[in-house]
Design a protein around this motif. Structure first.
Motif, PDB file in Angstrom:
ATOM      1  N   LEU A  46       0.817  -1.224   0.000  1.00 53.16           N
ATOM      2  CA  LEU A  46       0.000   0.000   0.000  1.00 53.16           C
ATOM      3  C   LEU A  46       0.848   1.270   0.000  1.00 53.16           C
ATOM      4  CD1 LEU A  46      -2.794  -1.006   2.564  1.00 53.16           C
ATOM      5  CD2 LEU A  46      -2.897  -1.080   0.075  1.00 53.16           C
ATOM      6  N   ASN A  47       2.162   1.092  -0.197  1.00 57.24           N
ATOM      7  CA  ASN A  47       3.019   2.281  -0.014  1.00 57.24           C
ATOM      8  C   ASN A  47       2.877   3.326  -1.117  1.00 57.24           C
ATOM      9  OD1 ASN A  47       4.372   1.015  -1.989  1.00 57.24           O
ATOM     10  ND2 ASN A  47       6.241   0.597  -0.843  1.00 57.24           N
ATOM     11  N   LYS A  48       2.120   3.016  -2.167  1.00 54.04           N
ATOM     12  CA  LYS A  48       1.898   4.033  -3.215  1.00 54.04           C
ATOM     13  C   LYS A  48       0.512   4.682  -3.089  1.00 54.04           C
ATOM     14  CE  LYS A  48       5.788   2.906  -5.220  1.00 54.04           C
ATOM     15  NZ  LYS A  48       6.963   3.635  -4.842  1.00 54.04           N
ATOM     16  N   PHE A  49      -0.182   4.395  -1.978  1.00 54.03           N
ATOM     17  CA  PHE A  49      -1.557   4.878  -1.849  1.00 54.03           C
ATOM     18  C   PHE A  49      -1.681   6.041  -0.862  1.00 54.03           C
ATOM     19  CE2 PHE A  49      -2.000   0.750  -3.738  1.00 54.03           C
ATOM     20  CZ  PHE A  49      -3.054   0.902  -4.619  1.00 54.03           C
ATOM     21  N   ALA A  50      -0.567   6.693  -0.568  1.00 51.20           N
ATOM     22  CA  ALA A  50      -0.573   7.872   0.299  1.00 51.20           C
ATOM     23  C   ALA A  50      -1.320   7.614   1.608  1.00 51.20           C
ATOM     24  CB  ALA A  50      -1.190   9.071  -0.443  1.00 51.20           C
ATOM     25  N   LEU A  51      -0.913   6.570   2.321  1.00 49.84           N
ATOM     26  CA  LEU A  51      -1.556   6.259   3.606  1.00 49.84           C
ATOM     27  C   LEU A  51      -1.280   7.371   4.609  1.00 49.84           C
ATOM     28  CD1 LEU A  51      -0.697   2.468   4.214  1.00 49.84           C
ATOM     29  CD2 LEU A  51      -2.624   3.446   2.956  1.00 49.84           C
ATOM     30  N   ASP A  52      -2.262   7.645   5.457  1.00 49.34           N
ATOM     31  CA  ASP A  52      -1.975   8.597   6.540  1.00 49.34           C
ATOM     32  C   ASP A  52      -1.512   7.816   7.772  1.00 49.34           C
ATOM     33  OD1 ASP A  52      -4.196   7.591   7.832  1.00 49.34           O
ATOM     34  OD2 ASP A  52      -5.482   9.313   7.399  1.00 49.34           O
ATOM     35  N   ARG A  53      -1.291   8.536   8.877  1.00 51.65           N
ATOM     36  CA  ARG A  53      -0.710   7.866  10.060  1.00 51.65           C
ATOM     37  C   ARG A  53      -1.637   6.805  10.625  1.00 51.65           C
ATOM     38  NH1 ARG A  53       1.741  12.322  13.936  1.00 51.65           N
ATOM     39  NH2 ARG A  53       1.774  10.550  15.341  1.00 51.65           N
ATOM     40  N   HIS A  54      -2.932   7.109  10.619  1.00 52.99           N
ATOM     41  CA  HIS A  54      -3.902   6.169  11.180  1.00 52.99           C
ATOM     42  C   HIS A  54      -3.924   4.872  10.356  1.00 52.99           C
ATOM     43  CE1 HIS A  54      -7.437   4.592  13.042  1.00 52.99           C
ATOM     44  NE2 HIS A  54      -8.162   4.681  11.934  1.00 52.99           N
ATOM     45  N   GLU A  55      -3.990   5.020   9.032  1.00 54.90           N
ATOM     46  CA  GLU A  55      -4.004   3.836   8.155  1.00 54.90           C
ATOM     47  C   GLU A  55      -2.690   3.058   8.296  1.00 54.90           C
ATOM     48  OE1 GLU A  55      -6.684   5.679   4.481  1.00 54.90           O
ATOM     49  OE2 GLU A  55      -4.588   6.250   4.708  1.00 54.90           O
ATOM     50  N   THR A  56      -1.582   3.796   8.357  1.00 54.78           N
ATOM     51  CA  THR A  56      -0.273   3.139   8.472  1.00 54.78           C
ATOM     52  C   THR A  56      -0.194   2.337   9.768  1.00 54.78           C
ATOM     53  OG1 THR A  56       0.715   4.956   7.242  1.00 54.78           O
ATOM     54  CG2 THR A  56       2.229   3.559   8.489  1.00 54.78           C
ATOM     55  N   LYS A  57      -0.739   2.933  10.839  1.00 58.99           N
ATOM     56  CA  LYS A  57      -0.670   2.248  12.141  1.00 58.99           C
ATOM     57  C   LYS A  57      -1.474   0.936  12.087  1.00 58.99           C
ATOM     58  CE  LYS A  57      -2.223   2.866  16.744  1.00 58.99           C
ATOM     59  NZ  LYS A  57      -3.508   3.355  17.124  1.00 58.99           N
ATOM     60  N   LEU A  58      -2.662   1.007  11.497  1.00 60.52           N
ATOM     61  CA  LEU A  58      -3.515  -0.195  11.455  1.00 60.52           C
ATOM     62  C   LEU A  58      -2.923  -1.265  10.537  1.00 60.52           C
ATOM     63  CD1 LEU A  58      -7.251   0.930  11.344  1.00 60.52           C
ATOM     64  CD2 LEU A  58      -6.083  -0.376  13.101  1.00 60.52           C
ATOM     65  N   PHE A  59      -2.637  -0.888   9.297  1.00 59.12           N
ATOM     66  CA  PHE A  59      -2.142  -1.895   8.349  1.00 59.12           C
ATOM     67  C   PHE A  59      -0.762  -2.428   8.765  1.00 59.12           C
ATOM     68  CE2 PHE A  59      -5.047   0.457   5.297  1.00 59.12           C
ATOM     69  CZ  PHE A  59      -6.030  -0.513   5.351  1.00 59.12           C
TER      70      PHE A  59
END
Ligand SMILES: Cc1cc2nc3c(=O)[nH]c(=O)nc-3n(C[C@H](O)[C@H](O)[C@H](O)COP(=O)(O)OP(=O)(O)OC[C@H]3O[C@@H](n4cnc5c(N)ncnc54)[C@H](O)[C@@H]3O)c2cc1C
Length: 460
Positions: A289-302
Motif C-alpha cells: 500500500l506504499n503508493k496509496f498515500a496512507l496517513d498515520r492512522h491507516e499506516t498504524k492499522l495496516f
C-alpha cells in the motif's frame, strides 16, 4: 464541419458526465477504481458494472484470477487447477457463474490415493500415523464454532472478545479435547495458516468454517469444464477495456472526500485515473500500500498485519508412482501437526507424471528457497525408496507464490478492537476495502461479504 465538431463535443461531454471518457492527456474517468483482480476485485467489478457504474480494474499480473492458477498441458490439452480448487454450493456462487455463463457441477473432490503416505516434512521418511475418523470431533468443533455465528459473515466479533477465540489453537484443543480428531482434516483443508497450533483459535475458526464442513459432507461446486480460469476468462471478456492488466499504482496524488486520483503504470505507459471512489482488494500489507498515500492512522492499522506464506506448484521428473500421495505429519508434535516451513502434501494430477505440491511457511520465504526445499524433499523421497531415482532434477512445470497469504494480528490487537478499527476504515478518504484480510481466504464467503457489506455503500 461546424455540426460535426459540435456533435463530437456534445458526445464527449455526455461521456465525461457519465464517467466513461478518456481526456486528451489520457486520464481515465470512472465512478470506481478497483485495485486487484482476484476473487474479490473481479466479483466487485462485474457487480458494479452490472449496476451501471463505470469501473476500472487494475491488476498487476497478466491475467485476472489472483489465487486461481490453471495449467494447461500443451501435449494433451488437459487443464489442472493447482490454486483455487472448489467453491461452496451456494446461491452467491451460482448467481455469479450464471452471470459469467459458466456451467457447474457439484462434486466431492478426491485428493490422490485413499491410502496416502504420512511423511515427516523434514526427513521425508514414513511416520506411523493413523488418520482419525473426524465425524464426532467435527460435531464438537461445529458446536464451538456456532457460538460465534457472525464470524461466517465477517470479522464480526462479540464485545468483549471471548478469551477462547484468543487462545493459541493448540491450547484451545487442550481445553476442548473432543475436537482433536478433526484437527488433521481441518489443518489440511485450511492450508496456508502457517504455525497452526500457535494461531489464535479465531483464525482457525475463520479458516475452517461451517460451510466447509457442510460441503465436505454434501459436495463442492466446480466449473463443469474443470478449469477455474474459465471464470476469469469470461469476466475479462465482459469487462473489456475496463481491465488494466500488468498495471500497478505508482502514486496517489489525491485520496479524500472529493475523490481519488491515481497514477498507474501500464504496459502502454503511465495513465492517470480520476475516480469518485477507490476499492482496494489486495492484501493490505504496508509494502503493498506504499503508493496509496496512507496517513498515520491507516499506516498504524495496516502495519499490524503479519502474514504467512503459501506456495503451490506442479512438478514432473520426480520418480514418483502415478498415484503417489503424501501428507506431512511430524513425529513429535501435538496431534502430529507438522512443523512448518515444509511440504503440506503431494498429490497426483490428471496429467501423467505431474504432481501438485503444496508448501507452507509461517512467514514469506524467497521463491528460490521454497523451490530448493521442494527439490531437496523429492530427492529425499528418492533416496528413501519412496520414489524411483531418475536422471536429472525434479522440474517445475508451474510455480506460484501466494505470499503474503493469511494476514493476522496478535491476540492483544484482536482483544483491543483491531477489527472494529479496521472495519471503521470503510469509506474513510473515499476508500473501501474487501478481500481475504477483511474476512477469510474463501472465494464464496468473500463474494457474500463483498455483496452484503461493501458494494451497497460503494454504489450509493
Ligand atoms: C493454493 C490456493 C488454493 C486455494 N483454494 C481455494 C479453494 O479451493 N476454494 C476457495 O474458495 N478458496 C481457495 N483459496 C483461497 C482463495 O483463493 C482466496 O480466498 C481468494 O482468492 C482471496 O481473494 P482476494 O480477492 O482477497 O485475493 P486474490 O484472489 O489473491 O486477489 C488479489 C489480486 O490482487 C493482485 N495484486 C496484488 N498486489 C497488487 C497491486 N499492487 N496492484 C494491482 N494488483 C495487485 C493480485 O495479483 C491478485 O490478482 C485458495 C488459495 C490458494 C493460495
Amino acid at each position: 464541419m461546424f455540426w460535426k465538431a459540435r456533435t463530437a463535443l456534445l458526445a464527449c461531454w455526455l461521456i465525461l458526465s457519465f464517467g466513461l471518457c478518456e481526456d486528451s492527456d489520457k486520464t481515465i474517468f470512472r465512478d470506481i477504481a478497483i485495485i486487484g483482480g482476484g476473487a474479490s476485485g473481479t466479483y466487485s467489478a462485474i457487480k458494479l458494472h452490472d449496476q451501471g457504474k463505470s469501473v476500472i480494474l487494475i491488476e498487476k499480473e497478466e491475467v485476472l484470477g489472483g489465487h486461481t492458477n490453471t495449467y494447461r498441458d500443451p501435449r494433451t490439452n488437459t487443464s489442472v487447477d493447482y490454486g483455487v480448487m472448489v467453491f461452496h454450493d451456494q446461491k452467491v456462487v451460482k448467481d455469479y457463474f450464471k452471470r459469467l455463463n459458466v456451467s457447474w457441477v457439484i462434486t466431492r473432490p478426491e485428493f490422490g490415493s485413499s491410502t496416502p503416505n504420512y511423511l515427516d516434512p523434514k526427513t521425508a521418511k514414513s511416520i506411523k500415523f493413523t488418520n482419525p475418523d473426524p465425524t464426532s470431533a467435527l460435531v464438537a468443533y461445529a458446536t464451538e464454532l456456532s457460538r460465534y455465528p457472525k464470524l461466517e459473515q465477517g470479522f464480526f466479533l462479540p464485545d468483549p472478545i471471548p478469551s477462547d477465540l484468543l487462545l493459541p489453537f493448540g491450547k484451545f484443543l487442550e481445553k476442548y479435547p473432543g475436537i482433536a480428531n478433526a484437527t488433521f482434516l481441518a489443518f489440511n483443508y485450511g492450508q496456508g495458516l502457517g504455525d497452526y497450533l500457535k494461531q489464535p483459535a479465531l483464525y482457525v475458526f475463520k479458516n475452517f468454517g461451517l460451510d466447509i464442513i457442510r460441503d465436505i459432507a454434501s459436495g463442492f461446486l466446480i466449473p463443469a469444464s474443470g478449469n477455474n480460469y474459465e471464470i476469469y476468462a469470461h469476466a475479462t471478456k465482459i469487462l473489456g477495456s475496463d481491465v488494466l492488466l500488468k498495471s500497478v499504482v505508482v502514486d496517489t496524488p489525491r485520496r479524500d472526500e472529493d475523490g481519488v486520483q491515481l497514477i498507474i503504470r501500464t504496459p502502454n505507459g503511465t495513465r492517470k485515473v480520476n475516480a469518485n471512489k477507490l476499492l482496494i482488494t489486495i492484501p493490505p500489507k504496508l509494502e503493498n500500500l506504499n503508493k496509496f498515500a496512507l496517513d498515520r492512522h491507516e499506516t498504524k492499522l495496516f502495519g499490524k498485519f503479519m502474514n504467512t506464506g503459501y506456495y503451490t506448484c506442479l512438478v514432473n521428473n520426480t520418480g514418483l508412482a502415478q498415484n503417489f500421495t503424501s501428507y506431512s505429519v511430524s513425529p513429535d508434535t501435538q496431534l502430529n501437526i507438522p512443523n512448518l516451513p515444509g511440504v503440506y502434501n503431494i498429490v497426483p494430477t490428471a496429467i501423467q507424471g505431474v504432481f501438485d505440491v503444496k508448501y507452507g511457511s509461517p512467514s514469506t520465504l524467497p521463491d528460490s528457497y521454497v523451490k530448493s526445499e521442494i527439490i531437496s524433499y523429492i530427492k529425499k523421497l528418492q533416496a528413501g525408496g519412496l520414489a524411483e531415482r531418475v536422471s536429472g532434477e525434479p522440474n517445475f512445470v508451474a510455480f506460484k507464490s501466494h505470499a503474503p497469504f493469511e494476514l493476522t494480528v496478535s491476540p492483544d490487537d484482536i482483544a483491543n478492537g483491531f477489527y472494529k478499527e479496521l472495519y471503521a476504515l470503510q469509506g474513510y478518504r473515499n476508500t473501501w476495502y474487501t478481500g481475504a484480510a477483511f474476512h477469510t481466504q474463501d472465494s464464496a464467503m468473500l463474494w457474500n461479504f463483498t455483496r452484503a457489506y461493501v458494494l451497497p455503500r460503494l454504489s450509493d
